[in-house]
Design a protein around this motif. Structure first.
Motif, PDB file in Angstrom:
ATOM      1  N   HIS A 251       0.853  -1.184   0.000  1.00  0.00           N
ATOM      2  CA  HIS A 251       0.000   0.000   0.000  1.00  0.00           C
ATOM      3  C   HIS A 251       0.887   1.231   0.000  1.00  0.00           C
ATOM      4  CE1 HIS A 251      -2.565   3.210   1.168  1.00  0.00           C
ATOM      5  NE2 HIS A 251      -2.235   3.181   2.456  1.00  0.00           N
ATOM      6  N   SER A 252       0.637   2.159  -0.921  1.00  0.00           N
ATOM      7  CA  SER A 252       1.451   3.374  -1.031  1.00  0.00           C
ATOM      8  C   SER A 252       0.974   4.431  -0.041  1.00  0.00           C
ATOM      9  CB  SER A 252       1.392   3.933  -2.460  1.00  0.00           C
ATOM     10  OG  SER A 252       2.257   3.233  -3.316  1.00  0.00           O
ATOM     11  N   ALA A 253       1.259   4.184   1.232  1.00  0.00           N
ATOM     12  CA  ALA A 253       0.860   5.132   2.272  1.00  0.00           C
ATOM     13  C   ALA A 253       1.864   6.261   2.385  1.00  0.00           C
ATOM     14  CB  ALA A 253       0.742   4.412   3.612  1.00  0.00           C
ATOM     15  N   ASN A 254       3.141   5.907   2.292  1.00  0.00           N
ATOM     16  CA  ASN A 254       4.210   6.850   2.583  1.00  0.00           C
ATOM     17  C   ASN A 254       5.500   6.201   2.107  1.00  0.00           C
ATOM     18  OD1 ASN A 254       6.447   7.979   4.097  1.00  0.00           O
ATOM     19  ND2 ASN A 254       4.945   8.955   5.442  1.00  0.00           N
ATOM     20  N   LEU A 255       6.249   6.892   1.280  1.00  0.00           N
ATOM     21  CA  LEU A 255       7.458   6.302   0.708  1.00  0.00           C
ATOM     22  C   LEU A 255       8.486   5.971   1.786  1.00  0.00           C
ATOM     23  CD1 LEU A 255       8.531   5.494  -2.064  1.00  0.00           C
ATOM     24  CD2 LEU A 255       9.615   7.731  -2.227  1.00  0.00           C
ATOM     25  N   GLU A 270      14.340  -0.830  -5.029  1.00  0.00           N
ATOM     26  CA  GLU A 270      14.227  -0.659  -6.490  1.00  0.00           C
ATOM     27  C   GLU A 270      13.256  -1.670  -7.107  1.00  0.00           C
ATOM     28  OE1 GLU A 270      17.109  -1.216  -4.916  1.00  0.00           O
ATOM     29  OE2 GLU A 270      17.920   0.828  -4.860  1.00  0.00           O
ATOM     30  N   LYS A 271      12.948  -2.741  -6.374  1.00  0.00           N
ATOM     31  CA  LYS A 271      12.016  -3.759  -6.861  1.00  0.00           C
ATOM     32  C   LYS A 271      10.629  -3.591  -6.225  1.00  0.00           C
ATOM     33  CE  LYS A 271      13.557  -7.966  -7.528  1.00  0.00           C
ATOM     34  NZ  LYS A 271      14.203  -9.280  -7.281  1.00  0.00           N
ATOM     35  N   THR A 272      10.314  -2.381  -5.808  1.00  0.00           N
ATOM     36  CA  THR A 272       8.964  -2.076  -5.337  1.00  0.00           C
ATOM     37  C   THR A 272       8.250  -1.251  -6.403  1.00  0.00           C
ATOM     38  OG1 THR A 272       9.602  -0.031  -4.209  1.00  0.00           O
ATOM     39  CG2 THR A 272       9.660  -2.062  -2.911  1.00  0.00           C
ATOM     40  N   LEU A 273       6.940  -1.443  -6.488  1.00  0.00           N
ATOM     41  CA  LEU A 273       6.096  -0.600  -7.335  1.00  0.00           C
ATOM     42  C   LEU A 273       5.239   0.262  -6.417  1.00  0.00           C
ATOM     43  CD1 LEU A 273       4.839  -3.134 -10.054  1.00  0.00           C
ATOM     44  CD2 LEU A 273       6.654  -1.417 -10.278  1.00  0.00           C
ATOM     45  N   THR A 274       5.252   1.566  -6.648  1.00  0.00           N
ATOM     46  CA  THR A 274       4.492   2.491  -5.815  1.00  0.00           C
ATOM     47  C   THR A 274       3.735   3.482  -6.696  1.00  0.00           C
ATOM     48  OG1 THR A 274       6.328   4.072  -5.652  1.00  0.00           O
ATOM     49  CG2 THR A 274       6.218   2.352  -3.967  1.00  0.00           C
ATOM     50  N   SER A 275       2.743   4.120  -6.096  1.00  0.00           N
ATOM     51  CA  SER A 275       2.006   5.188  -6.788  1.00  0.00           C
ATOM     52  C   SER A 275       2.017   6.473  -5.974  1.00  0.00           C
ATOM     53  CB  SER A 275       0.559   4.745  -7.050  1.00  0.00           C
ATOM     54  OG  SER A 275      -0.074   4.312  -5.852  1.00  0.00           O
ATOM     55  N   GLY A 280      -0.135  10.431  -4.378  1.00  0.00           N
ATOM     56  CA  GLY A 280      -0.399  10.491  -2.949  1.00  0.00           C
ATOM     57  C   GLY A 280      -0.914   9.164  -2.422  1.00  0.00           C
ATOM     58  N   ASN A 281      -1.451   9.196  -1.223  1.00  0.00           N
ATOM     59  CA  ASN A 281      -2.057   8.014  -0.605  1.00  0.00           C
ATOM     60  C   ASN A 281      -3.500   7.923  -1.093  1.00  0.00           C
ATOM     61  OD1 ASN A 281      -3.386   6.209   1.103  1.00  0.00           O
ATOM     62  ND2 ASN A 281      -2.251   6.832   2.928  1.00  0.00           N
ATOM     63  N   THR A 282      -3.783   6.929  -1.918  1.00  0.00           N
ATOM     64  CA  THR A 282      -5.139   6.754  -2.457  1.00  0.00           C
ATOM     65  C   THR A 282      -5.860   5.576  -1.802  1.00  0.00           C
ATOM     66  OG1 THR A 282      -4.189   5.486  -4.296  1.00  0.00           O
ATOM     67  CG2 THR A 282      -4.661   7.824  -4.695  1.00  0.00           C
ATOM     68  N   SER A 283      -5.409   5.189  -0.605  1.00  0.00           N
ATOM     69  CA  SER A 283      -6.049   4.134   0.183  1.00  0.00           C
ATOM     70  C   SER A 283      -6.162   2.839  -0.629  1.00  0.00           C
ATOM     71  CB  SER A 283      -7.406   4.610   0.709  1.00  0.00           C
ATOM     72  OG  SER A 283      -7.962   3.689   1.630  1.00  0.00           O
ATOM     73  N   SER A 284      -7.361   2.308  -0.786  1.00  0.00           N
ATOM     74  CA  SER A 284      -7.541   1.014  -1.442  1.00  0.00           C
ATOM     75  C   SER A 284      -7.062   1.001  -2.887  1.00  0.00           C
ATOM     76  CB  SER A 284      -9.017   0.597  -1.395  1.00  0.00           C
ATOM     77  OG  SER A 284      -9.813   1.476  -2.165  1.00  0.00           O
ATOM     78  N   VAL A 285      -6.928   2.157  -3.496  1.00  0.00           N
ATOM     79  CA  VAL A 285      -6.564   2.247  -4.919  1.00  0.00           C
ATOM     80  C   VAL A 285      -5.057   2.136  -5.135  1.00  0.00           C
ATOM     81  CG1 VAL A 285      -6.852   3.625  -7.032  1.00  0.00           C
ATOM     82  CG2 VAL A 285      -8.566   3.766  -5.218  1.00  0.00           C
ATOM     83  N   SER A 286      -4.262   2.354  -4.104  1.00  0.00           N
ATOM     84  CA  SER A 286      -2.823   2.561  -4.310  1.00  0.00           C
ATOM     85  C   SER A 286      -2.120   1.339  -4.895  1.00  0.00           C
ATOM     86  CB  SER A 286      -2.161   2.991  -2.997  1.00  0.00           C
ATOM     87  OG  SER A 286      -2.026   1.911  -2.090  1.00  0.00           O
ATOM     88  N   ILE A 287      -2.502   0.131  -4.482  1.00  0.00           N
ATOM     89  CA  ILE A 287      -1.834  -1.079  -4.994  1.00  0.00           C
ATOM     90  C   ILE A 287      -2.183  -1.337  -6.468  1.00  0.00           C
ATOM     91  CG2 ILE A 287      -1.760  -3.599  -4.806  1.00  0.00           C
ATOM     92  CD1 ILE A 287      -1.756  -3.242  -1.761  1.00  0.00           C
ATOM     93  N   PRO A 288      -3.465  -1.412  -6.850  1.00  0.00           N
ATOM     94  CA  PRO A 288      -3.748  -1.643  -8.271  1.00  0.00           C
ATOM     95  C   PRO A 288      -3.275  -0.495  -9.154  1.00  0.00           C
ATOM     96  CG  PRO A 288      -5.764  -1.107  -7.086  1.00  0.00           C
ATOM     97  CD  PRO A 288      -4.701  -1.357  -6.051  1.00  0.00           C
ATOM     98  N   LEU A 289      -3.257   0.716  -8.608  1.00  0.00           N
ATOM     99  CA  LEU A 289      -2.761   1.856  -9.371  1.00  0.00           C
ATOM    100  C   LEU A 289      -1.261   1.708  -9.619  1.00  0.00           C
ATOM    101  CD1 LEU A 289      -3.292   4.593 -10.657  1.00  0.00           C
ATOM    102  CD2 LEU A 289      -3.137   5.638  -8.382  1.00  0.00           C
ATOM    103  N   ALA A 290      -0.516   1.275  -8.605  1.00  0.00           N
ATOM    104  CA  ALA A 290       0.925   1.065  -8.775  1.00  0.00           C
ATOM    105  C   ALA A 290       1.191  -0.015  -9.827  1.00  0.00           C
ATOM    106  CB  ALA A 290       1.554   0.675  -7.445  1.00  0.00           C
ATOM    107  N   LEU A 308       1.819  -8.522  -3.015  1.00  0.00           N
ATOM    108  CA  LEU A 308       0.954  -7.368  -2.746  1.00  0.00           C
ATOM    109  C   LEU A 308       0.643  -7.331  -1.252  1.00  0.00           C
ATOM    110  CD1 LEU A 308       0.610  -8.011  -5.787  1.00  0.00           C
ATOM    111  CD2 LEU A 308      -1.828  -7.508  -5.553  1.00  0.00           C
ATOM    112  N   TYR A 309       0.706  -6.142  -0.643  1.00  0.00           N
ATOM    113  CA  TYR A 309       0.398  -6.076   0.792  1.00  0.00           C
ATOM    114  C   TYR A 309      -0.383  -4.805   1.128  1.00  0.00           C
ATOM    115  CZ  TYR A 309       0.909  -8.470   5.173  1.00  0.00           C
ATOM    116  OH  TYR A 309       0.636  -9.215   6.282  1.00  0.00           O
ATOM    117  N   GLY A 310      -1.662  -4.997   1.482  1.00  0.00           N
ATOM    118  CA  GLY A 310      -2.508  -3.895   1.903  1.00  0.00           C
ATOM    119  C   GLY A 310      -2.579  -3.832   3.421  1.00  0.00           C
ATOM    120  N   PHE A 311      -2.593  -2.617   3.965  1.00  0.00           N
ATOM    121  CA  PHE A 311      -2.681  -2.448   5.416  1.00  0.00           C
ATOM    122  C   PHE A 311      -3.254  -1.067   5.727  1.00  0.00           C
ATOM    123  CE2 PHE A 311       1.512  -1.332   3.806  1.00  0.00           C
ATOM    124  CZ  PHE A 311       1.715  -0.050   4.299  1.00  0.00           C
ATOM    125  N   GLY A 312      -4.063  -0.985   6.791  1.00  0.00           N
ATOM    126  CA  GLY A 312      -4.622   0.320   7.129  1.00  0.00           C
ATOM    127  C   GLY A 312      -5.659   0.250   8.228  1.00  0.00           C
TER     128      GLY A 312
END
Length: 326
Positions: A251-255, A270-275, A280-290, A308-312
């Motif tokens: 989850h792209s909460a904070n780099l 370098e092997k992470t995908l982020t958005s 910004g932090n798009t909550s549930s959208v951040s992983i599929p967006l990345a 994939l790892y979602g948390f919040g």
């Protein structure tokens, strides 16, 4: 039970308006340097005044259909991950059904906050593998700007809007899902919440504004302890090692949080995908967006192994180990 579900198409949508760090400098006591240093964020997309989560979701699905030449009239279930639905009810999923005139389908929203999309994928895999469904739309859509307190600079700089959609279909040969791990620490609910009907959580009074409230320090500590352990469990269940992974998509909460997690598990950032940087932090959208941005940029390849790892908020988390098949 062996999975019989495959991700067959993806799409995403970002609102046209961009809110940059420079824009935020004009609105509050902050600076581009302060925001980047603490979060890694440069800008985020903001929905229009009359643009809501269902509108963003519909555009993400249309993008999916256009990119992969897919149809949705035979979808037999619509799952939408969102914390910012247009209405308490009807659900965003029902608005999607209506817009696309899907004749025979189930439709519901789920709220697992920033873990919502991984929860949705896990449900889709489970329902297809059980034999109950054949073709499921899993959508994440958020208009967090509408519930952000722009007088609180600790949260105002964080959140953006967007939507993403995955199509998951029955397939006996080319499977996507390898392993899953989830957990919840409900006693941490006071650290990340938005008030609805109740005035208290476990006896603690809530902010009455209806805007998001976050104890960033506590959420950070929980995530950086919880996700590394969850990653180890996922890999063990999938009989893989971190060296087998092509991509880690948290989850792209904070780099800075993502960098800390990678350091703790000795995984190359370098092997992470982020958005987070541009969305910004798009909550549930951040992983599929990345993932969508990674595909768009040519980084993601067929056959890649992804964690994939979602948390919040909840506090709850769910991780998935998958193999990319499109």
């Amino acid at each position: 039970m062996k999975s019989t579900a495959k991700i067959t198409a993806i799409g995403h949508y970002l609102p046209q308006r961009v809110l940059s760090n420079e824009d935020l400098e004009k609105m509050m006591d902050t600076s581009d340097e302060w925001i980047v240093q603490r979060t890694g964020m440069k800008e985020r997309h903001i929905a229009g005044e009359e643009e809501f989560s269902s509108d963003l979701a519909i555009k993400a699905i249309e993008n999916l259909m256009d990119q992969y030449d897919k149809t949705v009239e035979d979808v037999d279930l619509i799952i939408v991950a969102t914390t910012t639905a247009d209405y308490a009810f009807p659900s965003v999923a029902c608005r999607i059904q209506h817009y696309f005139d899907i004749k025979e389908t189930g439709a519901f929203d789920l709220n697992a906050t920033c873990a919502g999309f991984t929860y949705g994928l896990h449900l889709a895999n489970s329902l297809i593998t059980s034999g109950l469904h054949k073709k499921i739309l899993v959508v994440a859509s958020e208009t967090l700007s509408k519930v952000t307190n722009y007088e609180d600079r600790s949260t105002a700089v964080l959140f953006g809007d967007g939507a993403a959609a995955f199509l998951v279909e029955y397939n006996e040969e080319n499977l996507s899902f390898i392993s899953v791990h989830m957990g919840t620490r409900g006693e941490g609910g006071i650290h990340l919440y938005r008030k609805a009907l109740a005035d208290k959580i476990d006896g603690a009074s809530l902010d009455p504004s209806g805007k998001m409230v976050q104890n960033g320090r506590e959420v950070y500590k929980w995530a950086t302890r919880t996700v590394p352990k969850g990653m180890e469990t996922l890999l063990e269940k999938g009989e893989m090692t971190k060296q087998d992974l092509d991509w880690f998509i948290p989850h792209s909460a904070n780099l800075r949080m993502i960098e800390s997690i990678c350091e703790k598990v000795d995984f190359p950032v370098e092997k992470t995908l982020t958005s987070v940087e541009t969305c910004g932090n798009t909550s549930s959208v951040s992983i599929p967006l990345a993932i969508g941005l990674g595909v768009q940029e040519g980084k993601v390849k067929k056959g890649d192994h992804m964690l994939l790892y979602g948390f919040g908020g909840g506090l709850t988390h769910l991780g998935l180990l998958i193999q990319w098949g499109i």
